[in-house]
Scaffold this motif. Structure first.
Motif, short mmCIF file in Angstrom:
data_model
loop_
_atom_site.label_atom_id
_atom_site.label_comp_id
_atom_site.label_asym_id
_atom_site.label_seq_id
_atom_site.Cartn_x
_atom_site.Cartn_y
_atom_site.Cartn_z
N ASP A 1 14.79 72.62 190.78
CA ASP A 1 15.02 71.20 190.51
C ASP A 1 16.52 70.95 190.36
N ASP A 2 16.95 69.74 190.66
CA ASP A 2 18.35 69.32 190.49
C ASP A 2 19.29 70.30 191.18
N GLU B 1 15.69 64.14 196.28
CA GLU B 1 15.29 63.31 195.14
C GLU B 1 16.10 62.04 195.10
MG MG Z 1 15.31 66.58 189.57
#
Ligand code: MG
Ligand code: C2E
Ligand code: MG
Ligand code: MG
Length: 281
Positions: A180-181, A237
């Motif tokens: 994530d990220d 995202e």
């Molecule tokens: Mg994220």
């Protein structure tokens, strides 16, 4: 004199710090209560394949539904839940609920849509996450390949051997593992070679100005081409408009998540949206 000293000692904690500590304490007590009373719920944000316009998965995002304050964003309470260790029981509930919901829409609603669940590093380090995932999959009947676990780069700099062992066992179950990220951490990219990661989620901060900022565009393209040669899937995202979606689609980005397609939705609204738009495989 004593009074003066007392005041000096006290003034070491500025009024601001003191009230912040108090706020944190109040928050902790409220979180405990909310967990007991089951005042949490999950929203689900569709993750779309832009090439087929189908929803292939969703991300489970927790909200705190306070009777007085209404819905509270995870940014306001996840850090406190992590600090206090409450993230462990909370995370267990989240995983269970997300897998039960996804098994329901797969089996009862005939929707071939997966689910992604965020894991905190603390949850990973301080509890038997492998045992939990295994039990929850069995309990819910959700196929392992329909579950993605989202971890962050910061986890991968913890006890490397332990983490690697656990991630391998999770992959052996068949669950997907996503960073994530991606791009916001400080760890060396070489971890991608060592850990059995399946997916990269490009952080929203790179996507935001992708059409106007050459450096963000260059970074995104570099991530996409690296991912392709390493056989990793990429999710972008924070895609908010058609221009960004088109840009990413043209550059072979596998999946897109963001307000452009849908905000995170309550379960009922997700199911309605999936059925109405027929936006699922
Ligand atoms: Mg994220
Ligand atoms: P994340 O995992 O990176 O989740 C994506 C966040 O971006 C979500 O915020 C989502 O609502 C937001 N978002 C999605 N599309 C867009 C867009 O197009 N534009 C903008 N501006 N934002 C978008 P949310 O739900 O407030 O969650 C914030 C963070 O809280 C998550 O970031 C995650 O780190 C954490 N979090 C949320 N749910 C959980 C959970 O169940 N467990 C754990 N450990 N952390 C969670
Ligand atoms: Mg996430
Ligand atoms: Mg985040």
């Amino acid at each position: 004199k004593a009074k003066e000293m007392g005041r000096n000692t006290y003034s070491f904690f500025t009024p601001e710090m003191n009230s912040r500590a108090q706020e944190r304490h109040t928050l902790e007590v409220a979180l405990h209560k909310a967990l007991e009373k089951k005042h949490f719920l999950l929203h689900y944000q569709p993750i779309v394949d832009p090439h087929t316009q189908t929803v292939v998965s969703t991300e489970a995002l927790v909200r705190w539904n306070d009777p007085e304050k209404g819905l509270i964003s995870p940014e306001k309470f996840i850090p406190a839940a992590e600090d206090t260790g409450l993230i462990v029981p909370m995370g267990e509930w989240i995983l269970r609920q997300a897998c039960a919901d996804a098994a329901h829409w797969q089996q009862e609603e005939g929707l071939n849509v997966g689910v992604s669940v965020n894991l905190s590093s603390r949850q990973f380090m301080r509890s038997d996450i492998y045992g939990l995932v295994k039990d929850v999959l069995k309990e819910s009947g959700l196929p392992a390949s329909k579950l993605t676990l989202e971890i962050t780069e910061s986890l991968l700099v913890e006890d490397e051997n332990e983490i690697l062992k656990t991630l391998r066992k999770l992959r052996d179950l068949g669950v997907l593992l996503s960073i994530d990220d991606f791009g916001t951490g400080y760890s060396s990219l070489s971890y991608l070679k060592r850990f059995p990661i399946t997916t990269l989620k490009i952080d929203r901060s790179f996507i935001c100005d992708i059409l106007s900022d050459n450096e963000d565009a260059a970074l995104t393209q570099a991530i996409l081409s690296m991912a392709k040669s390493m056989n990793l899937k990429v999710v972008a995202e924070g895609v908010e408009n058609a221009g960004q979606a088109e840009y990413l689609k043209e550059r072979q980005c596998d999946l897109i998540q963001g307000f452009y397609y849908s905000k995170p939705l309550a379960l009922e609204d997700l199911l309605l949206s999936l059925k109405q738009k027929k936006l699922s495989a």
